[in-house]
Design a protein around this motif. Structure first.
Motif, PDB file in Angstrom:
ATOM      1  N   SER A  37       0.828  -1.205   0.000  1.00 43.34           N
ATOM      2  CA  SER A  37       0.000   0.000   0.000  1.00 43.34           C
ATOM      3  C   SER A  37       0.865   1.258   0.000  1.00 43.34           C
ATOM      4  O   SER A  37       0.521   2.255  -0.639  1.00 43.34           O
ATOM      5  N   THR A  38       1.986   1.218   0.720  1.00 44.80           N
ATOM      6  CA  THR A  38       2.893   2.365   0.739  1.00 44.80           C
ATOM      7  C   THR A  38       3.477   2.615  -0.640  1.00 44.80           C
ATOM      8  O   THR A  38       3.596   3.761  -1.088  1.00 44.80           O
ATOM      9  N   LEU A  50       0.710   4.044  -2.827  1.00 43.99           N
ATOM     10  CA  LEU A  50       0.471   5.427  -2.406  1.00 43.99           C
ATOM     11  C   LEU A  50       1.507   6.354  -3.021  1.00 43.99           C
ATOM     12  O   LEU A  50       1.176   7.428  -3.542  1.00 43.99           O
ATOM     13  N   SER A  51       2.763   5.935  -2.996  1.00 40.97           N
ATOM     14  CA  SER A  51       3.840   6.736  -3.567  1.00 40.97           C
ATOM     15  C   SER A  51       3.685   6.876  -5.078  1.00 40.97           C
ATOM     16  O   SER A  51       3.880   7.963  -5.638  1.00 40.97           O
ATOM     17  N   THR A  70       0.661   9.177  -5.897  1.00 39.56           N
ATOM     18  CA  THR A  70       1.038  10.551  -5.550  1.00 39.56           C
ATOM     19  C   THR A  70       1.950  11.141  -6.621  1.00 39.56           C
ATOM     20  O   THR A  70       1.772  12.290  -7.047  1.00 39.56           O
ATOM     21  N   VAL A 123      -5.643   3.357   0.427  1.00 37.73           N
ATOM     22  CA  VAL A 123      -4.697   4.280  -0.203  1.00 37.73           C
ATOM     23  C   VAL A 123      -5.410   5.570  -0.607  1.00 37.73           C
ATOM     24  O   VAL A 123      -4.915   6.680  -0.364  1.00 37.73           O
ATOM     25  N   LEU A 151      -4.922   9.536   0.457  1.00 36.60           N
ATOM     26  CA  LEU A 151      -4.734  10.599  -0.532  1.00 36.60           C
ATOM     27  C   LEU A 151      -5.771  11.706  -0.355  1.00 36.60           C
ATOM     28  O   LEU A 151      -5.469  12.886  -0.550  1.00 36.60           O
TER      29      LEU A 151
END
Length: 237
Positions: free
Chosen positions: A6-7, A10-11, A14, A48, A52
Motif C-alpha cells: 500500500s505504501t 500510495l507513492s 502521488t 490508499v 490521498l
C-alpha cells in the motif's frame, strides 16, 4: 507485507498526480480499475485513496467517483490558516467575498479545464436536485465555490476559499431561515456555471456579483427579523 504494498502504491499514485499525469478536476478510474492496474486488492486501494483524500490530493464523492484536486490542496496544513476567524462576523465575510469571488468566476471562465468546469456545473446541478428532494445541499453549495477557486489556476485563491469553507457553511445555515434563499442561490449557481461553461468571463463575474448581492439582502432581512424578535422579547412582562 500489505503495508509495504500500500505504501508503494500510495507513492506511485502521488507521483502521477504531482507529475500531472492526472490533471486537476480529472475523474480517476474506478477502484476496481486502479486495483487491477496496480495489482492490489480493492480494499487495499480504498485505504490508499482515503489517505490521498486526507492529504488533499483527491476528492472522493460517493456515487460520483474520485477526482484530482488542485495543488493548493496538497499538504495544506503547512500554509496559512484562516480558520480562527470569528464565525459570527458575516458582514466582514460578505465584504471579503465581494472583493474576491467575482474575479474568481471570471478567471475560472478563462482558465478552467474541461474537467474543472464539469465539476462546477455538476455541483450546481446537485444543489438544485437536493433542494428539490428536500435533502442536505450544503456540501454541493460549498463544493461549487471551491471548484471555481480551483479552476482559477491560482493556488492562493484556492487555498483561501478552502480555509473559509466553515464560514461559508455558517453563512448558509443563517440565510436558510429566509424563505426562498436556497432556491435563489441554486439558481444563481447554475447561471454562473453556464457562463463559465460558455467561456464568458464578464458574464460569470456579473452573475457572481448578483449572487453575492442577493446573499447580502438575505442578511439584511435576517437583521430585521432578529431586531423584531429582540423587540418583542423586551415587551414581554
Amino acid at each position: 507485507m500489505k503495508v509495504l504494498v500500500s505504501t508503494k502504491v500510495l507513492s506511485e499514485i502521488t507521483e502521477k498526480i504531482e507529475k500531472g499525469d492526472w490533471k486537476p478536476g480529472e475523474k480517476l478510474p474506478s477502484l476496481s480499475a486502479l486495483a487491477s492496474e496496480f495489482s492490489i486488492s480493492v480494499s487495499t486501494l480504498r485505504e490508499v485513496m482515503r489517505i490521498l483524500e486526507e492529504k488533499g490530493y483527491v476528492l472522493i464523492e460517493h456515487g460520483r467517483g474520485m477526482f484530482v484536486r488542485a495543488q493548493s490542496y496538497w499538504r495544506s496544513d503547512d500554509m496559512f490558516e484562516l480558520s480562527g476567524l470569528p464565525i459570527g462576523n458575516m458582514t466582514s465575510l460578505l465584504e471579503f467575498r465581494n472583493l474576491l469571488e467575482p474575479e474568481m468566476a471570471r478567471l475560472a471562465a478563462e482558465r478552467g479545464s474541461t474537467g474543472q468546469i464539469r465539476l462546477i456545473k455538476d455541483a450546481a446541478s446537485r444543489m438544485i436536485a437536493n433542494i428539490e428532494k428536500g435533502e442536505d445541499y450544503f456540501e454541493a453549495d460549498i463544493a461549487f465555490h471551491e471548484y471555481i477557486a480551483e479552476a482559477c489556476a491560482n493556488e492562493i485563491m484556492a487555498k483561501v476559499m478552502k480555509d473559509i469553507s466553515d464560514l461559508l457553511l455558517e453563512s448558509r445555515r443563517n440565510t436558510i431561515r429566509i424563505p426562498g434563499s436556497a432556491q435563489r442561490a441554486s439558481h444563481f449557481h447554475m447561471l454562473i456555471a453556464l457562463a463559465i461553461e460558455q467561456r464568458n468571463p464578464q458574464m460569470a463575474k456579473d452573475m457572481m456579483s448578483f449572487h453575492l448581492n442577493d446573499v447580502k439582502q438575505d442578511f439584511l432581512r435576517l437583521r430585521e427579523l432578529d431586531a423584531m424578535k429582540d423587540g418583542m422579547e423586551e415587551e414581554l412582562p
